[in-house]
Design an enzyme around this catalytic site. Sequence first.
Site, PDB file in Angstrom:
ATOM      1  N   GLY A 228       0.827  -1.210   0.000  1.00 30.70           N
ATOM      2  CA  GLY A 228       0.000   0.000   0.000  1.00 30.70           C
ATOM      3  C   GLY A 228       0.853   1.248   0.000  1.00 30.70           C
TER       4      GLY A 228
ATOM      5  N   CYS B 100       5.065  -6.396   1.706  1.00 32.90           N
ATOM      6  CA  CYS B 100       5.496  -4.999   1.743  1.00 32.90           C
ATOM      7  C   CYS B 100       4.773  -4.228   2.853  1.00 32.90           C
ATOM      8  CB  CYS B 100       5.304  -4.359   0.373  1.00 32.90           C
ATOM      9  SG  CYS B 100       6.350  -2.908   0.160  1.00 32.90           S
ATOM     10  N   TYR B 101       3.817  -3.352   2.513  1.00 32.64           N
ATOM     11  CA  TYR B 101       3.074  -2.668   3.586  1.00 32.64           C
ATOM     12  C   TYR B 101       2.481  -3.699   4.542  1.00 32.64           C
ATOM     13  CZ  TYR B 101      -0.186   0.517   5.942  1.00 32.64           C
ATOM     14  OH  TYR B 101      -0.862   1.258   6.891  1.00 32.64           O
TER      15      TYR B 101
ATOM     16  N   HIS C  72       7.512  -7.869  -3.704  1.00 33.26           N
ATOM     17  CA  HIS C  72       6.187  -8.145  -4.287  1.00 33.26           C
ATOM     18  C   HIS C  72       6.207  -9.428  -5.125  1.00 33.26           C
ATOM     19  CE1 HIS C  72       4.109  -4.381  -3.250  1.00 33.26           C
ATOM     20  NE2 HIS C  72       5.322  -3.879  -3.255  1.00 33.26           N
TER      21      HIS C  72
ATOM     22  N   LYS D 113     -11.316 -11.018 -17.114  1.00 34.64           N
ATOM     23  CA  LYS D 113     -11.650 -11.153 -18.536  1.00 34.64           C
ATOM     24  C   LYS D 113     -11.118 -12.459 -19.144  1.00 34.64           C
ATOM     25  CE  LYS D 113     -13.225  -8.893 -22.340  1.00 34.64           C
ATOM     26  NZ  LYS D 113     -14.425  -8.046 -22.430  1.00 34.64           N
TER      27      LYS D 113
ATOM     28  N   ASP E 277     -18.545 -10.443 -22.981  1.00 32.62           N
ATOM     29  CA  ASP E 277     -19.079 -10.605 -21.627  1.00 32.62           C
ATOM     30  C   ASP E 277     -20.562 -10.963 -21.646  1.00 32.62           C
ATOM     31  OD1 ASP E 277     -16.570  -9.721 -21.132  1.00 32.62           O
ATOM     32  OD2 ASP E 277     -17.192  -7.659 -20.695  1.00 32.62           O
TER      33      ASP E 277
ATOM     34  N   GLU F 169       3.759 -10.885  -6.399  1.00 32.23           N
ATOM     35  CA  GLU F 169       2.648 -10.904  -7.362  1.00 32.23           C
ATOM     36  C   GLU F 169       3.016 -10.325  -8.715  1.00 32.23           C
ATOM     37  OE1 GLU F 169       3.014  -9.055  -4.728  1.00 32.23           O
ATOM     38  OE2 GLU F 169       1.984  -7.123  -4.823  1.00 32.23           O
TER      39      GLU F 169
END
Length: 525
Positions: free
Chosen positions: A62, A89-90, A176, A381, A235, A178
């Site tokens: 964050g 991290c945060y 991170h 998506k 969609d 991710e």
Amino acid sequence: MSPIEQVTNVFDTILVLDFGSQYSHLITRRLREFNVYAEMLPCTQKISELGWKPKGVILSGGPYSVYAEDAPHVDHDVFKLDVPILGICYGMQELAWINGKQVARGEKREYGPAELNVVDTTTPLFKGVDHSTVWMSHGDKLHGLPTGFKVIATSNNSPFCGIAHESEAIYGIQFHPEVTHSTQGKTLLKNFAVDICKASQNWTMENFIDTEIKRIRELVGPTAEVIGAVSGGVDSTVAAKLMTEAIGDRFHAILVDNGVLRLNEAATVKKTLGDGLGINLTVVDASEEFLTKLKGITDPEKKRKIIGNTFIHVFEREAAKIQPKGGEEIEFLLQGTLYPDVIESISFKGPSQTIKTHHNVGGLLEDMKLKLIEPLRELFKDEVRHLGELLGIPHDLVWRHPFPGPGIAIRVLGEVTKEQVEIARKADYIYIEEIKKAGLYNKISQAFACLLPVKSVGVMGDQRTYEQVIALRAIETTDFMTADWFPFEHDFLKRVAARIVNEVDGVARVTYDITSKPPATVEWE
Ligand SMILES: Nc1ncnc2c1ncn2[C@@H]1O[C@H](COP(=O)(O)OP(=O)(O)OP(=O)(O)O)[C@@H](O)[C@H]1O
Ligand SMILES: O=c1[nH]c(=O)c2[nH+]cn([C@@H]3O[C@H](COP(=O)(O)O)[C@@H](O)[C@H]3O)c2[nH]1
Ligand SMILES: NC(=O)CC[C@H](N)C(=O)O
Ligand SMILES: [Mg+2]
């Protein structure tokens, strides 16, 4: 039961608490890539109000500093859940702050790659991850060990690059995992979710179809009927097909021909969705109504609002015509809401500035008292596309470029008339046809032609011409928030330009748009 509970009932779930990092949604993304279901909620979520039990919790990064007065903090009841916790991290700084407050500004900020050095090789978190490149993005750092924790990894600039609780499954990492720049980041997240949290890897689109069809049937019951706006886009088609699998003809799809669809679009959609996919589809030709209302309008925002409002009228009018067999009224409205829309609306940060009002039939029928069905609200998506393939939707439709609700009206700059739409449509058709022929369609995220409201001088067959300009756009992007223009070969552009000027009356010149987003947007209006 809330939509989240209905899913977490079936799939083991990792809870991601979002502290506002630009990467938070990627954590959810990565976990789902190895078939573990994850839900993101704001960091302010009260644990007692959760209503379901996660298999583990991840605290995201964050932009704040944990020691700042207005910094967001996690509900301490998270520790009472008695499940593994990973702070990123945060999130790690938050764990340290709670356990001794040893966090302060670092002498040096650290952005970019670092090498991970695992100190405690017995920790299951780092299995297969040692000595890999990890991505850093922080200015604060730990200045000591939090009470009850030990160091499990270091990096050059971070002596507390990884920490773990001495006796409980609580971990913190400064980097991170991710982001794809952390080369073994996904392995680390898998170690956490699968090995440490013991979450089962059953989040597959095959399982999702079964669960969702069952859920829709229970929700709708044996007789109620459902309506939905369907555009022929990915969609709404996938959502409509899923509804059809669940309740057959009790689902009524409505396609509104607003006069600014692509060439032959309404007929093509009727054929593919109605005849091909067995979806109970009504095509409503409201093109005159739309074009009449757009007469004389040049302001892009006004165009969008007119189209949005007219959509509502047409849709409500058509919905009222449907007579459910049981005699009762239509109870439900289908919407193709995706997970990114949901994430956006749960963010605890305030709303961002409106650049343009995206037309959306979404949220339109509040006073109609219809209940919403949003079968795709948990999906990204690419998951929707995968789902579409499994449901037997033709490959070409599943991989179609997105097409905006206001359609060609925002691609004809200036006043929208039937003649102008016709020119833009033909040019667009030729352009897309050439892109497909060149095998480039799937390399490009979105491509289209715009008609500019300026005239330019040309010469054709020794005659002076004074006609309009077509601008071509093609972009590459992952999320449409930022985008870059596509680097076509010169010969390709030459071919398209020649065809458009030769085949489309009213066009004397073609240009190619080489602006990225930002500073431009994808659409011209
Ligand atoms: N011409 C139309 N007729 C009926 N509904 C429409 C039309 N255009 C848009 N909609 C509705 O607006 C929603 C939002 O449009 P949007 O373009 O975001 O999604 P989509 O068309 O389903 O997929 P894609 O992003 O691939 O274009 C659609 O899901 C559909 O419900
Ligand atoms: O359904 C839609 N209704 C709209 O009003 C709308 N405006 C833009 N877009 C699409 O959104 C993506 C980003 O476009 P912009 O950079 O122009 O905002 C691109 O994919 C655009 O095509 C829309 N889609
Ligand atoms: N990426 C992050 O989570 C950063 C955390 C904190 N704001 C810092 O600068 O250290
Ligand atoms: Mg669309």
